[in-house]
Enzyme design. Structure first.
Site: not given
Length: 328
Positions: A69, A113, A141, A225-226, A231
């Site tokens: 991906k 997913r 998300q 998010g990280a 991040k």
């Protein structure tokens, strides 16, 4: 040999949140059982365009398929054009011959997913009577996490905060239209997390949003998010004394929220309780008290894409969706 091409409309037609949750659980178990080869993620950062691209791949011995991906996040999209923030493509290959079976849109699969992963962690680790959820971020998300969570728990209220407050009116409308939950728009992180049973973060921030003082006993945290070094959504001190579960320890210590806690000296790698596949397989206890703070750090795994893409491919073939072309 013909290769199937599936656009986002084809993928959307066959994807079911319930089925994806089951598939992701199966993928985690396969990974835990050593049935998956999953190379390290390849990341490309493009700061001049406020973008990043990740390449995630794996071979799943159980379904004998290889998936690759390529997923990008370009965070100016939607502000100065009509493009989505997240764009992805998945390539699916036959693990016996290497033949390309399918090229499909990966944007929706990535979102679903990932939402499924958060929902699975809450089903396993959140208090069973959890009703209120704090959400940080108002993008796709942030929606998907709630849609998936509502498949496995009786959620009644979502309290959402975003740095971009203007996106939250649409967020509220979408979530309330697609679920039975009430959405409250909050002006600060403190307001959002107050009295929350579950807290979910979905932003690309590099300066943490949630201070340790805001996290109360019994809370379950889903850190989404990280997914790249640098991040950071949560105060690393939150990890001290918490029950820490990773999707992949190898990934989370190198690029997840867990990494931030380790490099800050708050925890060591040995303080990580488990990978989520171990919990699904019943190898370790789940939540052991109502006061326990539990954290699920997910950086996103190739196996999640693999099992979801295979399901999409099989259903699309059965239903006659997409177009075939001669690739070889």
């Amino acid at each position: 040999m013909k290769t199937l091409l599936l656009g986002i409309k084809d993928v959307k037609e066959v994807l079911s949140l319930k089925e994806v949750i089951i598939a992701v659980e199966e993928g985690y178990i396969a990974y835990n059982a050593g049935q998956v080869q999953q190379p390290e993620i390849v990341s490309i950062e493009i700061p001049e365009n406020n973008g990043e691209t990740d390449i995630k791949s794996c071979y799943n011995k159980l379904n004998e398929s290889i998936s690759v991906k390529i997923a990008s996040g370009f965070y100016n999209n939607g502000k100065n054009n009509n493009l989505p923030t997240m764009i992805g493509t998945i390539l699916l290959f036959d693990g016996k011959t290497g033949v390309p079976l399918c090229v499909m849109d990966g944007s929706l699969i990535t979102g679903i997913r990932t939402g499924a992963a958060g929902a699975i962690s809450s089903k396993l680790l959140a208090r069973k009577n959890s009703k209120t959820v704090a959400v940080f971020g108002g993008g796709g998300q942030a929606r998907m996490q709630i849609y998936a969570l509502c498949q496995v728990m009786d959620i009644q209220e979502v309290r959402v905060y975003s740095e971009y407050q203007n996106e939250l009116i649409k967020y509220k409308a979408d979530v309330e239209e697609n679920t039975n939950v009430k959405v409250i728009i909050c002006a600060t992180p403190e307001e959002a997390i107050k009295n929350a049973d579950i807290a979910i973060s979905t932003t690309p921030t590099r300066k943490y949003i949630v201070h340790k003082s805001l996290v109360k006993p019994g809370m379950h945290i889903v850190a989404v998010g990280a997914d790249m070094a640098g991040k950071n959504e949560w105060d690393p001190k939150i990890f001290k004394g918490a029950k820490i579960v990773n999707d992949s320890i190898a990934q989370c210590v190198s690029r997840g929220e867990t990494r931030n806690a380790i490099i800050s000296g708050v925890i060591k790698e040995t303080d990580i309780y488990a990978e989520i596949g171990q919990l699904i397989a019943g190898e370790k206890p789940l939540r052991e008290s109502d006061d326990e703070i539990t954290i699920f750090d997910t950086t996103g795994m190739g196996i999640q894409d693999n099992v979801t893409a295979v399901k999409v491919y099989e259903i699309a073939k059965k239903n006659g969706l997409g177009e075939y072309f001669e690739f070889i």
